[in-house]
Motif scaffolding. Structure first.
Motif, PDB file in Angstrom:
ATOM      1  N   THR A 218      49.335  49.219  38.130  1.00  0.00           N
ATOM      2  CA  THR A 218      49.012  49.048  36.645  1.00  0.00           C
ATOM      3  C   THR A 218      49.243  47.668  36.280  1.00  0.00           C
ATOM      4  O   THR A 218      48.365  47.264  35.507  1.00  0.00           O
ATOM      5  N   GLY A 221      46.468  45.551  37.282  1.00  0.00           N
ATOM      6  CA  GLY A 221      45.042  45.792  36.761  1.00  0.00           C
ATOM      7  C   GLY A 221      44.218  46.591  37.340  1.00  0.00           C
ATOM      8  O   GLY A 221      43.154  46.932  37.050  1.00  0.00           O
ATOM      9  N   ARG A 225      46.201  50.811  31.917  1.00  0.00           N
ATOM     10  CA  ARG A 225      47.587  51.091  31.336  1.00  0.00           C
ATOM     11  C   ARG A 225      47.793  52.628  30.878  1.00  0.00           C
ATOM     12  O   ARG A 225      48.635  53.229  31.148  1.00  0.00           O
ATOM     13  N   ALA A 315      41.218  49.868  33.942  1.00  0.00           N
ATOM     14  CA  ALA A 315      41.379  48.746  34.679  1.00  0.00           C
ATOM     15  C   ALA A 315      39.942  47.706  34.841  1.00  0.00           C
ATOM     16  O   ALA A 315      38.981  48.237  34.860  1.00  0.00           O
ATOM     17  N   HIS A 316      40.263  46.221  34.865  1.00  0.00           N
ATOM     18  CA  HIS A 316      39.171  45.654  35.120  1.00  0.00           C
ATOM     19  C   HIS A 316      39.307  44.876  36.133  1.00  0.00           C
ATOM     20  O   HIS A 316      40.114  43.644  36.301  1.00  0.00           O
TER      21      HIS A 316
END
Length: 454
Positions: A218, A221, A225, A315-316
């Motif tokens: 987390t 990324g 989150r 997430a990116h």
């Protein structure tokens, strides 16, 4: 384990000094996650003392290891609380009880299955010669972080998960807390798969403990989150439930009872005092659905963020990380796959929004076919042709069987995909049972169609 090894050394006598023996913890023991009545999974590694031959060192190491197992098992008699299990060793129960580090490395180089590298994620020196244990972990770690590059990595991991579910007795499937859909194994499987794919280059996510690994994923990324928090909460709830279930009469079980008395005990032990059984069943049902949703989402949805720049809490991934994930899923041309995803999901139209919602599970189903690349390309072509048709995306969204059958066809048969492009209305048939008709049923169907035409 150290105490049992001391007793084993006393039993073996002077020969015990002829070998160095390391006890490497695996599974829940390796991850500091033992239940009250867990098996203690271990692997033994040994090295001969100076001047001692290989045959002698193997004999002594085997004596020490087998005595250690006996000592732990005998401590509480037949109802052993923490029995030692060495079945995760190379070749399982058919293999030597202990090997040298070189012997372990030789096995992992040539013969090990994908699941064995996944199991090594939690390996840690626990007892005996700790320096030798650390040397063992250092020697096998490179294999763990190359596992995602192996041929068949995706199919092996998928087969393993399906095999586990298939072996659950049907009468217990809906009550299985650990192995069933939405259970503990789904969380652990998702976390470990993400570690194996991205841990090759990111050493910060290599923790052996499930919740620590999830937190690291987390922070880095790879998991959004909100998803990370939801998965943490669900896993913690399921583990508490597992602990209480095993404390009840100290039984090694993961099957939630269905009788009122046992359920009431379990619910009250978890703090549900008013309507305890109803509230427990409701919360457990919610967490199972949440785990299954997140299990499907964690590995697939961030891919869409990587190509569509969706403003959300997901997430990116970088383009490189997205390519790695697609490669791990079995896509031979990840760059082309990313281009298809971008074309399908970019924009603010209703069609793009629906496809962003559909694609995480579609990607999973496509990856289970023999040709995921052709499947995704076929999905793009048909979606480009039918995306504006009101019933098309709505059917895929609302009728899960249609989407699953569609994905199976797309990633299995280019010929049938071409037929669907020419006759898209046939997609409506995918919501039905696709088993071949009997000769009698086929005849009746043909007669009925002829009558309708007349």
């Amino acid at each position: 384990l150290d105490a049992a090894l001391a007793v084993a050394r006393a039993r073996v006598g002077a020969d015990a000094d002829k070998v160095r023996l390391a006890v490497v913890a695996m599974g829940k023991c390796g991850g500091h996650e033992l239940n009250y009545v867990s098996d203690v999974d271990v692997i033994f590694a040994h090295e001969a003392a100076d001047g001692v031959g290989d045959d002698v060192s193997l004999r002594v190491a085997t004596q020490l290891a087998s005595n250690l197992i006996q000592v732990c098992s005998a401590h509480t008699g037949e109802g052993t609380i923490w029995p030692v299990d060495a079945a995760l060793r190379p070749e399982g129960k058919a293999g030597a009880l202990s090997r040298t580090i070189a012997g372990h490395v030789g096995y992992y180089e040539r013969w090990a299955s994908t699941w064995e590298f996944q199991a090594l994620l939690k390996a840690r020196p626990a007892a005996g010669d700790l320096a030798l244990g650390r040397a063992y972990v250092d020697a096998v770690n490179p294999f763990v972080w190359k596992a995602a590059e192996r041929d068949g990595f995706v199919s092996d991991t998928q087969k393993m998960r399906r095999r586990v579910i298939a072996h659950i007795p049907s009468r217990e499937a809906d009550r299985e807390l650990k192995l069933g859909a939405g259970g503990l194994r789904d969380v652990e499987f998702a976390v470990q798969l993400l570690q194996l794919v991205h841990g090759r280059t990111d050493t910060g996510i290599r923790q052996p403990t499930t919740l620590s690994a999830l937190a690291a994923l987390t922070r880095s990324g790879y998991v959004g989150r909100e998803d990370g928090e939801a998965m943490h909460e669900a896993y913690a709830f399921l583990r508490r439930m597992e602990h209480r279930l095993q404390l009840y009469r100290l039984r090694r079980t993961h099957v939630v009872p269905d009788d009122e008395e046992s359920l009431r005990w379990l619910a009250r032990s978890l703090g549900y005092l008013r309507d305890p059984v109803v509230r427990l069943e409701k919360e457990w049902g919610h967490q199972r659905i949440e785990v299954r949703r997140l299990h499907e989402k964690l590995f697939y949805r961030p891919l869409l963020d990587a190509v569509a720049r969706i403003p959300s809490g997901q997430a990116h991934l970088s383009a490189k990380a997205a390519e790695e994930r697609l490669t791990a899923l079995g896509y031979a041309d990840p760059k082309a796959a990313l281009r298809h995803l971008e074309a399908l999901t970019t924009g603010v139209s209703r069609r793009a929004a629906l496809q962003r919602a559909l694609l995480p599970v579609m990607l999973e189903w496509l990856s289970e076919g023999s040709d995921p690349d052709a499947g995704l390309f076929g999905f793009r072509r048909i979606s480009d042709a039918l995306g504006a048709t009101p019933w098309y995306l709505r059917s895929l969204r609302d009728e899960g069987l249609v989407a699953q059958h569609f994905a199976t066809i797309l990633s299995t048969s280019r010929y049938t995909t071409a037929l669907l492009e020419r006759e898209p209305e046939a997609l409506r048939l995918l919501g039905h049972d696709l088993a071949p008709l009997s000769a009698e049923a086929l005849t009746d169907e043909m007669v009925a169609r002829a009558a309708r035409r007349r």
